[in-house]
Design an enzyme around this catalytic site. Structure first.
Site, PDB file in Angstrom:
ATOM      1  N   ASN A  95       0.441   5.059  -5.899  1.00 45.99           N
ATOM      2  CA  ASN A  95       0.497   4.106  -4.791  1.00 45.99           C
ATOM      3  C   ASN A  95      -0.907   3.888  -4.230  1.00 45.99           C
ATOM      4  O   ASN A  95      -1.091   3.688  -3.034  1.00 45.99           O
ATOM      5  CB  ASN A  95       1.435   4.659  -3.696  1.00 45.99           C
ATOM      6  CG  ASN A  95       1.898   3.562  -2.747  1.00 45.99           C
ATOM      7  OD1 ASN A  95       1.622   2.383  -2.967  1.00 45.99           O
ATOM      8  ND2 ASN A  95       2.592   3.941  -1.690  1.00 45.99           N
ATOM      9  N   SER A 178      -8.587  -7.110   2.542  1.00 43.18           N
ATOM     10  CA  SER A 178      -9.989  -7.220   2.133  1.00 43.18           C
ATOM     11  C   SER A 178     -10.205  -6.546   0.780  1.00 43.18           C
ATOM     12  O   SER A 178     -11.265  -6.659   0.186  1.00 43.18           O
ATOM     13  CB  SER A 178     -10.892  -6.575   3.183  1.00 43.18           C
ATOM     14  OG  SER A 178     -10.624  -5.190   3.234  1.00 43.18           O
ATOM     15  N   ASP A 326      -6.507   1.215   9.736  1.00 45.44           N
ATOM     16  CA  ASP A 326      -5.785   2.455   9.406  1.00 45.44           C
ATOM     17  C   ASP A 326      -5.753   3.402  10.599  1.00 45.44           C
ATOM     18  O   ASP A 326      -4.703   3.951  10.955  1.00 45.44           O
ATOM     19  CB  ASP A 326      -6.439   3.155   8.208  1.00 45.44           C
ATOM     20  CG  ASP A 326      -6.133   2.429   6.912  1.00 45.44           C
ATOM     21  OD1 ASP A 326      -5.292   1.511   6.942  1.00 45.44           O
ATOM     22  OD2 ASP A 326      -6.726   2.769   5.879  1.00 45.44           O
ATOM     23  N   HIS A 398       1.156   8.806   4.160  1.00 45.33           N
ATOM     24  CA  HIS A 398       0.384   9.910   4.730  1.00 45.33           C
ATOM     25  C   HIS A 398       0.029   9.690   6.193  1.00 45.33           C
ATOM     26  O   HIS A 398       0.059  10.612   7.002  1.00 45.33           O
ATOM     27  CB  HIS A 398      -0.882  10.113   3.892  1.00 45.33           C
ATOM     28  CG  HIS A 398      -1.709   8.862   3.715  1.00 45.33           C
ATOM     29  ND1 HIS A 398      -3.063   8.860   3.770  1.00 45.33           N
ATOM     30  CD2 HIS A 398      -1.363   7.558   3.502  1.00 45.33           C
ATOM     31  CE1 HIS A 398      -3.519   7.637   3.578  1.00 45.33           C
ATOM     32  NE2 HIS A 398      -2.503   6.832   3.413  1.00 45.33           N
ATOM     33  N   LYS A 430      -1.907  12.286  -0.213  1.00 47.03           N
ATOM     34  CA  LYS A 430      -2.605  11.041  -0.596  1.00 47.03           C
ATOM     35  C   LYS A 430      -4.071  11.080  -0.164  1.00 47.03           C
ATOM     36  O   LYS A 430      -4.940  10.587  -0.880  1.00 47.03           O
ATOM     37  CB  LYS A 430      -1.885   9.850   0.037  1.00 47.03           C
ATOM     38  CG  LYS A 430      -2.329   8.509  -0.468  1.00 47.03           C
ATOM     39  CD  LYS A 430      -1.366   7.445   0.007  1.00 47.03           C
ATOM     40  CE  LYS A 430      -1.880   6.048  -0.205  1.00 47.03           C
ATOM     41  NZ  LYS A 430      -2.020   5.631  -1.585  1.00 47.03           N
TER      42      LYS A 430
END
Ligand SMILES: Nc1ncnc2c1ncn2[C@@H]1O[C@H](COP(=O)(O)OP(=O)(O)OP(=O)(O)O)[C@@H](O)[C@H]1O
Ligand SMILES: Nc1ccn([C@@H]2O[C@H](COP(=O)(O)O)[C@@H](O)[C@H]2O)c(=O)n1
Length: 674
Positions: A95, A178, A326, A398, A430
């Site tokens: 992923n 992006s 994030d 995560h 991850k």
């Protein structure tokens, strides 16, 4: 890493100490690809070791890069020098968006110019994450790209040769992710025989990630020209040149959890976060500005930050989070501790990440009891006072797992604190496999909030075995209290002290230099694990254990085992004397015949000669002494649950105890449900 179905975080109270961050995922995977495409060797220091970097490494290896791990040091990457070493490969990318997008661009261009056929796939969620904008841009360039499932999504097949059209500007959308632009910037130097222009269509989001890409390209010899954020030019003749060695910064998004921790709970000493600071390349380092706006007191160095609590409750904020997509998830949990509703705006990119993060955050925050409003690209979170115990579903994401760990500080704003259950905590692999271990090193809880399961019972009833398997399932620490008495007996003998001299033995117990590491027990420099398990040690232990001063001397040592996230303690008086407030106490028995047989098998399997009759005699004598002594005799605590496991397998006993534990916990009806 906690590889368990769920991890319960007890109410946490304070934070202080130093955290060393793992390497940045974004930088690690970009550096690996650039090193893999360059000619010659690159030594990569401080590389992140995680699921996402593992799939990138595996792919590079399949493509002919040579990877050598220098022991305890950097990874040596010998690149392919922009020349395909194989013209067919099937790559599985899990992923990892930071692997899927740039490898797609690089292999599409290499297949077009050198011929070949490459298939790129991932986990089910990866096949739901759009890549159509990149596919369109690559097709526009003349690459052959086939979507093997749904149009616009992986899995993909990239084939060639085909003729590239490089004289026209490559057009790519910049307003969804992006990463498509990053992929083109990283890959187009492969074919830069002439100036190549990239035009961004729409307003470019997440510009700081493009900044990272441009800076790293520079380190690998490629000077991209930029006109605002709309046009980028790769100069003719660009070639990847390895810088020889390169250091990966700590992960700034991962830093956000510890910055938040400082803002919420570092009231004395600060939390020091090493690996990112004011000299960082990563945009997410600007999360500290958001934390400061909420009240954190931050001191930044070039490669570290220190954070303490300032305003409390935190100050609510209304923020455009485009520059910290994030890390902004962390703000959503911090908002629970604020003085009013907080609004996070411009977060549409959350919808196409590991999961739809707007839905995930809203759903899980509501489980805690929070009032949450959501829109297509925004989220509003109200402060929470009446907290509910919740099992947080982590969606294989995560960041959901890590930011919800901050909800465990609810005891700082409510008189009725609740634990927080994180489901499938291993999803942190991850980017930060040891996240929870790192967290537990810098946070503290009140001892009475740290859960304890006690397992008491007679010799060889299986207490130690049951304690180990239950602790394993819950991620808890184990206290084998018998080992402390056994070690005391051994140390007394070695010191020439008679076992019936209570005070002299107690003095030895008070100074025991005992360590537990990786399943072994050390007395000073000596590994005494095997000596402790001899029957003679058990008998000596039961003699010294009868002395009240010895028990008193060992009491604090046992209490010190009550550590995060929880404890399973086995012995004779764990439930009755040492941890009387344990929420679950088990009194484990089995018939004397069964116990003698088990001990016999146990000893024989270790190559220690034994006879059943003698063993039964010894264990009955030991039980009699343990039951008959006045100091903390072997007995079931009044509120203990009794379990006779004579006819049970270890797994049956484990499952029964875990079902009792589920009953004792506040996550009613939500044990593993999402
Ligand atoms: N159902 C069972 N539950 C627990 N242990 C079992 C069971 N069946 C067999 N055993 C075995 O019994 C042996 C004794 O178990 P263990 O050493 O855990 O006992 P204990 O109660 O901790 O002993 P001690 O008090 O001497 O430390 C082990 O070899 C274990 O594998
Ligand atoms: N909480 C405890 C634990 C052990 N003992 C004494 O130590 C002997 C050895 O214990 P094992 O569990 O390792 O067999 C045991 O016979 C007890 O006398 C204790 O008193 N309290």
């Amino acid at each position: 890493m906690f590889k368990i179905p769920f991890l319960d975080l007890p109410p946490l109270r304070a934070a202080a100490g130093t955290v060393r961050l793992p390497g940045s995922k974004s930088i690690s995977n970009r550096v690996l690809l650039l090193a893999g495409l360059s000619e010659g060797q690159t030594l990569v220091h401080d590389l992140l070791d995680s699921d996402d970097t593992a799939v990138m490494l595996a792919s590079l290896k399949q493509l002919g890069c040579v990877l050598e791990q220098v022991e305890g040091g950097p990874l040596k990457v010998t690149g392919i020098g922009a020349k395909l070493q194989t013209n067919a490969a099937k790559l599985f990318l899990g992923n990892a968006g930071t692997a899927m997008r740039p490898l797609t661009a690089a292999l599409a261009l290499l297949a077009a110019t050198q011929g070949g056929e490459f298939e790129l796939s991932g986990v089910a969620r990866m096949h739901e994450r759009p890549i159509g904008d990149l596919v369109d841009a690559l097709r526009g360039l003349g690459c052959e790209v086939a979507c093997l499932g749904n149009e616009g999504y992986p899995p993909l097949r990239l084939s060639g040769p085909s003729e590239l059209k490089l004289s026209e500007p490559v057009r790519v959308r910049g307003d969804v992710s992006s990463q498509f632009l990053t992929a083109l910037l990283l890959a187009l130097p492969l074919v830069a025989e002439q100036d190549i222009h990239i035009d961004v269509v729409g307003e470019l989001i997440s510009k700081p990630y493009i900044h990272i890409t441009l800076e790293l390209l520079k380190r690998f010899g490629i000077e991209v020209k930029r006109e605002g954020w709309q046009r980028f030019t790769i100069p003719a003749g660009s070639r990847y040149r390895s810088p020889g060695e390169i250091h990966v910064e700590g992960d700034a998004s991962s830093a956000s959890y510890f910055v938040a921790l400082g803002a919420i709970a570092a009231t004395g000493q600060p939390i020091r976060i090493e690996g990112v600071g004011s000299a960082s390349l990563q945009g997410d380092v600007r999360f500290v500005e958001a934390a400061e706006a909420m009240g954190a007191v931050v001191r930044a160095e070039a490669n570290a930050v220190e954070v303490k609590r300032g305003a409390w409750p935190l100050r609510a904020l209304d923020l455009d989070c485009n520059h910290i997509p994030d890390a902004a998830m962390t703000l959503a949990v911090m908002a629970l501790y604020a003085d009013g509703p907080s609004t996070l705006r411009n977060i549409a990119s959350w919808r196409v990440k590991e999961t739809d993060r707007i839905v995930a955050m809203a759903t899980e925050l509501r489980k805690l009891g929070a009032q949450v409003e959501e829109g297509p690209d925004w989220l509003r979170v109200h402060p929470l006072r009446d907290w509910q115990p919740a099992a947080i579903h982590t969606y294989d994401d995560h960041r959901v797992a890590m930011c919800f760990s901050l909800a465990a500080f609810n005891g700082l704003v409510t008189a009725s604190p609740v634990p927080v259950r994180i489901l499938e905590p291993q999803c942190v692999a991850k980017t930060f496999p040891d996240y929870f271990e790192t967290l537990f090193e810098v946070v503290s809880a009140r001892p009475e909030d740290i859960p304890v399961i006690t397992i008491d019972g007679p010799t060889a009833s299986g207490k130690g075995t049951l304690a180990d398997v239950v602790a394993h399932e819950l991620g808890y620490i184990v206290l084998d209290s018998g080992a402390l008495y056994r070690a005391t007996g051994l140390a007394a003998r070695r010191a020439g002290v008679e076992l019936d001299e209570a005070e002299a033995v107690a003095a030895i117990a008070a100074k025991l230099d005992l360590h537990f590491a990786k399943g072994r027990v050390w007395l000073g420099d000596e590994d005494i694990t095997d000596a402790l398990r001899e029957e003679a040690s058990g008998l000596a232990a039961s003699q010294v254990a009868a002395h009240a001063p010895v028990r008193a001397a060992l009491n604090q040592l046992q209490l010190d085992f009550r550590c995060l996230p929880g404890l399973v303690a086995d012995g004779r008086d764990m439930g009755s004397m040492v941890f009387p407030d344990a929420p679950l106490k088990v009194f484990l028995t089995a018939s004397a015949a069964t116990r003698a047989e088990r001990r016999h098998k146990q000893l024989i399997s270790k190559g220690i000669p034994a006879n059943i009759a003698g063993l039964r005699e010894d264990l009955e004598a030991r039980d009699a002494r343990d039951k008959g002594r006045t100091a903390s005799p072997l007995q079931a605590a009044a509120d203990a649950r009794r379990l006779d496991n004579s006819a049970q397998t270890i797994e049956e006993s484990r499952d029964l105890v875990l079902s009792w534990w589920a009953e004792a916990r506040p996550f009613k009806g939500s044990a593993l449900s999402h």
